[in-house]
Design a protein around this motif. Sequence first.
Motif, PDB file in Angstrom:
ATOM      1  N   ASP A   1      45.937  29.389  35.024  1.00  0.00           N
ATOM      2  CA  ASP A   1      47.041  30.342  34.905  1.00  0.00           C
ATOM      3  C   ASP A   1      47.017  31.303  36.103  1.00  0.00           C
ATOM      4  O   ASP A   1      46.251  32.261  36.151  1.00  0.00           O
ATOM      5  CB  ASP A   1      46.894  31.097  33.584  1.00  0.00           C
ATOM      6  CG  ASP A   1      48.082  31.992  33.282  1.00  0.00           C
ATOM      7  OD1 ASP A   1      48.773  32.406  34.230  1.00  0.00           O
ATOM      8  OD2 ASP A   1      48.313  32.281  32.091  1.00  0.00           O
TER       9      ASP A   1
ATOM     10  N   LEU B   1      49.161  33.502  37.048  1.00  0.00           N
ATOM     11  CA  LEU B   1      49.622  34.871  36.803  1.00  0.00           C
ATOM     12  C   LEU B   1      48.555  35.692  36.082  1.00  0.00           C
ATOM     13  O   LEU B   1      48.363  36.877  36.382  1.00  0.00           O
ATOM     14  CB  LEU B   1      50.942  34.857  36.011  1.00  0.00           C
ATOM     15  CG  LEU B   1      51.641  36.200  35.820  1.00  0.00           C
ATOM     16  CD1 LEU B   1      51.728  36.998  37.106  1.00  0.00           C
ATOM     17  CD2 LEU B   1      53.032  35.999  35.236  1.00  0.00           C
ATOM     18  N   LEU B   2      47.842  35.055  35.153  1.00  0.00           N
ATOM     19  CA  LEU B   2      46.743  35.765  34.488  1.00  0.00           C
ATOM     20  C   LEU B   2      45.664  36.133  35.514  1.00  0.00           C
ATOM     21  O   LEU B   2      45.158  37.263  35.528  1.00  0.00           O
ATOM     22  CB  LEU B   2      46.156  34.898  33.372  1.00  0.00           C
ATOM     23  CG  LEU B   2      44.925  35.459  32.674  1.00  0.00           C
ATOM     24  CD1 LEU B   2      45.228  36.783  31.981  1.00  0.00           C
ATOM     25  CD2 LEU B   2      44.367  34.442  31.665  1.00  0.00           C
TER      26      LEU B   2
ATOM     27  N   ALA C   1      46.895  39.002  37.588  1.00  0.00           N
ATOM     28  CA  ALA C   1      46.864  40.258  36.830  1.00  0.00           C
ATOM     29  C   ALA C   1      45.458  40.845  36.839  1.00  0.00           C
ATOM     30  O   ALA C   1      45.264  42.047  37.048  1.00  0.00           O
ATOM     31  CB  ALA C   1      47.346  40.013  35.397  1.00  0.00           C
ATOM     32  N   LYS C   2      44.457  39.979  36.638  1.00  0.00           N
ATOM     33  CA  LYS C   2      43.071  40.452  36.655  1.00  0.00           C
ATOM     34  C   LYS C   2      42.688  40.969  38.043  1.00  0.00           C
ATOM     35  O   LYS C   2      41.941  41.945  38.174  1.00  0.00           O
ATOM     36  CB  LYS C   2      42.123  39.325  36.232  1.00  0.00           C
ATOM     37  CG  LYS C   2      42.233  38.958  34.754  1.00  0.00           C
ATOM     38  CD  LYS C   2      41.230  37.872  34.377  1.00  0.00           C
ATOM     39  CE  LYS C   2      41.319  37.545  32.892  1.00  0.00           C
ATOM     40  NZ  LYS C   2      40.292  36.574  32.476  1.00  0.00           N
TER      41      LYS C   2
ATOM     42  N   ILE D   1      44.728  42.313  40.317  1.00  0.00           N
ATOM     43  CA  ILE D   1      45.407  43.596  40.580  1.00  0.00           C
ATOM     44  C   ILE D   1      44.675  44.725  39.864  1.00  0.00           C
ATOM     45  O   ILE D   1      44.454  45.805  40.429  1.00  0.00           O
ATOM     46  CB  ILE D   1      46.891  43.500  40.148  1.00  0.00           C
ATOM     47  CG1 ILE D   1      47.636  42.543  41.082  1.00  0.00           C
ATOM     48  CG2 ILE D   1      47.545  44.873  40.115  1.00  0.00           C
ATOM     49  CD1 ILE D   1      48.992  42.091  40.574  1.00  0.00           C
ATOM     50  N   ALA D   2      44.262  44.466  38.619  1.00  0.00           N
ATOM     51  CA  ALA D   2      43.512  45.484  37.867  1.00  0.00           C
ATOM     52  C   ALA D   2      42.159  45.748  38.539  1.00  0.00           C
ATOM     53  O   ALA D   2      41.727  46.894  38.667  1.00  0.00           O
ATOM     54  CB  ALA D   2      43.338  45.036  36.420  1.00  0.00           C
TER      55      ALA D   2
ATOM     56  N   ASN E   1      42.425  47.873  41.696  1.00  0.00           N
ATOM     57  CA  ASN E   1      42.576  49.289  41.352  1.00  0.00           C
ATOM     58  C   ASN E   1      41.210  49.939  41.096  1.00  0.00           C
ATOM     59  O   ASN E   1      40.946  51.065  41.525  1.00  0.00           O
ATOM     60  CB  ASN E   1      43.494  49.415  40.128  1.00  0.00           C
ATOM     61  CG  ASN E   1      43.648  50.851  39.654  1.00  0.00           C
ATOM     62  OD1 ASN E   1      43.103  51.230  38.621  1.00  0.00           O
ATOM     63  ND2 ASN E   1      44.353  51.659  40.406  1.00  0.00           N
TER      64      ASN E   1
ATOM     65  N   ILE F   1      44.712  51.354  46.814  1.00  0.00           N
ATOM     66  CA  ILE F   1      45.122  49.944  46.867  1.00  0.00           C
ATOM     67  C   ILE F   1      46.330  49.803  45.954  1.00  0.00           C
ATOM     68  O   ILE F   1      46.310  50.255  44.805  1.00  0.00           O
ATOM     69  CB  ILE F   1      44.003  48.978  46.428  1.00  0.00           C
ATOM     70  CG1 ILE F   1      42.746  49.195  47.284  1.00  0.00           C
ATOM     71  CG2 ILE F   1      44.488  47.528  46.534  1.00  0.00           C
ATOM     72  CD1 ILE F   1      41.597  48.236  46.967  1.00  0.00           C
ATOM     73  N   THR F   2      47.391  49.203  46.487  1.00  0.00           N
ATOM     74  CA  THR F   2      48.652  49.104  45.749  1.00  0.00           C
ATOM     75  C   THR F   2      49.204  47.687  45.828  1.00  0.00           C
ATOM     76  O   THR F   2      49.200  47.082  46.900  1.00  0.00           O
ATOM     77  CB  THR F   2      49.707  50.056  46.361  1.00  0.00           C
ATOM     78  OG1 THR F   2      49.153  51.366  46.435  1.00  0.00           O
ATOM     79  CG2 THR F   2      50.988  50.070  45.528  1.00  0.00           C
ATOM     80  N   THR F   3      49.680  47.173  44.710  1.00  0.00           N
ATOM     81  CA  THR F   3      50.484  45.956  44.702  1.00  0.00           C
ATOM     82  C   THR F   3      51.893  46.349  44.281  1.00  0.00           C
ATOM     83  O   THR F   3      52.096  46.836  43.174  1.00  0.00           O
ATOM     84  CB  THR F   3      49.912  44.914  43.731  1.00  0.00           C
ATOM     85  OG1 THR F   3      48.635  44.494  44.215  1.00  0.00           O
ATOM     86  CG2 THR F   3      50.828  43.692  43.628  1.00  0.00           C
TER      87      THR F   3
ATOM     88  N   LEU G   1      55.406  41.226  43.678  1.00  0.00           N
ATOM     89  CA  LEU G   1      54.764  40.083  43.018  1.00  0.00           C
ATOM     90  C   LEU G   1      55.834  39.063  42.662  1.00  0.00           C
ATOM     91  O   LEU G   1      56.888  39.409  42.137  1.00  0.00           O
ATOM     92  CB  LEU G   1      54.021  40.525  41.756  1.00  0.00           C
ATOM     93  CG  LEU G   1      53.159  39.436  41.096  1.00  0.00           C
ATOM     94  CD1 LEU G   1      51.913  40.016  40.469  1.00  0.00           C
ATOM     95  CD2 LEU G   1      53.942  38.633  40.062  1.00  0.00           C
TER      96      LEU G   1
ATOM     97  N   ALA H   1      37.528  30.859  32.553  1.00  0.00           N
ATOM     98  CA  ALA H   1      38.780  31.039  31.823  1.00  0.00           C
ATOM     99  C   ALA H   1      39.969  30.491  32.601  1.00  0.00           C
ATOM    100  O   ALA H   1      40.905  29.962  32.029  1.00  0.00           O
ATOM    101  CB  ALA H   1      38.995  32.514  31.521  1.00  0.00           C
ATOM    102  N   GLU H   2      39.932  30.620  33.906  1.00  0.00           N
ATOM    103  CA  GLU H   2      41.073  30.167  34.705  1.00  0.00           C
ATOM    104  C   GLU H   2      40.833  28.789  35.327  1.00  0.00           C
ATOM    105  O   GLU H   2      41.679  28.284  36.039  1.00  0.00           O
ATOM    106  CB  GLU H   2      41.387  31.182  35.798  1.00  0.00           C
ATOM    107  CG  GLU H   2      42.275  32.312  35.335  1.00  0.00           C
ATOM    108  CD  GLU H   2      41.601  33.192  34.313  1.00  0.00           C
ATOM    109  OE1 GLU H   2      42.076  33.241  33.170  1.00  0.00           O
ATOM    110  OE2 GLU H   2      40.585  33.811  34.644  1.00  0.00           O
TER     111      GLU H   2
END
Lengths: 406, 406
Positions: free
Chosen positions: B221, B223-224, B227-228, B230-231, B234, B244-246, B249, B296-297
């Motif tokens: 996945d 996108l999952l 998401a991890k 990007i978090a 941060n 740090i900025t996204t 997307l 997981a991915e």
Amino acid sequence: MDRLSLNDDDKKVRDWLANEAKAIGCAVTVDQMGNMFIVREGKHSHSNMAPVMMGSHLDTQPTGGRYDGILGVMAGLEVLRTLHEANYQTQGPVGLVNWTNEEGARFPLVTVASSVWAGLTPLETAWQCTEVTPPADGATGPQTMKQELQRIGYLGTVAASYEAMPIAAHFELHIEQGPILEREDLKIGIVTGSQACCWYDVEVRGRDSHAGTTPLGARKDALLAAAKMIAAANGIARSENGLITTGRLRALPGSVNTIAHTVQFSLDVRHPCDAVVDRMVASCRSTFEAIAKDDAELGVDVQWTTLATNAAVHFDKDCIRAIEGAVQAENDQLDQPRPWMHMTSGATHDSCNVSRRCPTAMIFTPTKDGLSHTPVEFCKPEDCVLGAQVLLGAVVRYDAARAAIV
Amino acid sequence: MDRLSLNDDDKKVRDWLANEAKAIGCAVTVDQMGNMFIVREGKHSHSNMAPVMMGSHLDTQPTGGRYDGILGVMAGLEVLRTLHEANYQTQGPVGLVNWTNEEGARFPLVTVASSVWAGLTPLETAWQCTEVTPPADGATGPQTMKQELQRIGYLGTVAASYEAMPIAAHFELHIEQGPILEREDLKIGIVTGSQACCWYDVEVRGRDSHAGTTPLGARKDALLAAAKMIAAANGIARSENGLITTGRLRALPGSVNTIAHTVQFSLDVRHPCDAVVDRMVASCRSTFEAIAKDDAELGVDVQWTTLATNAAVHFDKDCIRAIEGAVQAENDQLDQPRPWMHMTSGATHDSCNVSRRCPTAMIFTPTKDGLSHTPVEFCKPEDCVLGAQVLLGAVVRYDAARAAIV
């Protein structure tokens, strides 16, 4: 395969199917949605018994495979040919349905024609549904389903309805479209129902500001909040042994050095039990709210919009028993029995609509790497054969049992 | 404000500025990039001294405010008027530059005209840059910078170059565009430099599959995973006290019930120290790699593309001292001194390019809620006045000091 519903290739395969059916003495009826009902008479056909039907679809995704839907129709035809060649007389009529536009790829209403048949979608809604894929060469613009049904000669006059075209029971053979059977080295899935499935759009609203001048503590970063939500939803799905997926995400304004003020993302939540889906959604709602209120994001807002809620479908016990009997009978003839399992369908099928109006169950065959909706979609020939054998056995068993009652 | 660079409104304000400058006896020179150099002669102008310039820009974002850039030019004009009205003779020439297309909103090269002046961007590259905002009424299609410079009459003949148009020192008054001064209740930021800033595109490649039929453990996945990442980025920014900025997307194929096979997202990494930016980027690379390899991915791939790397800029010590002296002198006259701080600019400005070729520093004023690039952008009138006073004091002090050396 690129056989979008009601295109020229779809017309070709429909004409071919009708001819093959007539060649073995079957009647072909087309309803107002272009659903093709192919029926072979049985011993007691005079008594107005409804037919036991096998059904699936011949349309595909734009870059689809050669099994999704097609296996179920081809196996159904093979069952009818086998009965014909063996000169086997069933108790009541048996037959095959080719359901129109199951994929929803060209006309964006998934399983719409079985839904009209089941009285769940109004005929006019389906007829007016306009194609979303590029129009064919020579077309003046996007066409509606009704226009295309008319153009290819499959706008029937019989009402698309379970009352006008009743079905005694519905069996659908289909590839699993997932990796479970292959991973467990099983050959047949006896499908006892379909997962509950809810779709949501989640909108996160923060505030756009400059990525270089806004300290982390002074941000309302909608995309960071959304990222944390998507990761958290995955954790919730894991803890409940369910499925939560985000496949669509839009970040606005979408600039490298501007913090996103708005993010919209989809949430697809599934589990065989309605209650677990409800619990996962409730858990996502409270977790997202907590993330939105987190100091770090300084209070973004979260709005949920429900796109679709589909309760879990539970297939008919008699139909499931007929399939179990067929699998057992197959295995009895083999030195090495083919292992099977009960399972729940992850995807939606025409059978989910049909099951609202008549006894229904499904049979799954293994799918290489679990891949579907792609040209590499594959099911071994021997697995297809076994699926067709089980389909035949289930239909004959169900037919015999109902005749015993009649 | 919607004064996109080189549009009709930009022509109007340029014409107005040139007339105001001439009205107080200044000379106006336009270079090949449309940069406007307004110069007031000093005592020793015969000695070929380069002018001490104030500079900023008059173009805005499509939904911009009334301060970003504009404050610096208007304050510069007010300084020249004040010198004129007071009949004050500086040692060497002093003046004002209006830099073209600072925003990069219409022509997508930020601070391009000061970059050409500094010899960092070739003239032809800038001239051929094509507008990305919708063309004006009556235009035949997207226009280049050169076409638009010509159309509005601001394609000058003087070379856009620090050699043809030398500057002795450059002072830029600007709104902070962030919340720090307001939050600390300070009135002036003396800007000692600009953050290092690196931009990346990160592409995560997984595998598209069905959201209903693919167990979590069998997914790739994208996108999952994104998401991890990007978090996690941060968290890395927090631990290094950096940014740090996204903001951008894209998830493909972008369907509710299909797991994303590809996600592309931007990463904007900033810190006043080059070494910390390097460390944050290295930390993101290894963390993203670890997430990509997570069970997981099931092994998504991650590819980085560098979009831009800007080293930290350190402004000139003499210019900074001139501003400090001006702030001190202002405060000496007040019952309640206006508190100030040294700070680093989070955003890029023309001063960052200019500082490569001549001594440079900037002055920041508070910005309501830290909001910029929006119609609600606001700086209190008394804060604007104080900024302009400090600008005047800095220019006069720098001019006096260099004359003492000459």
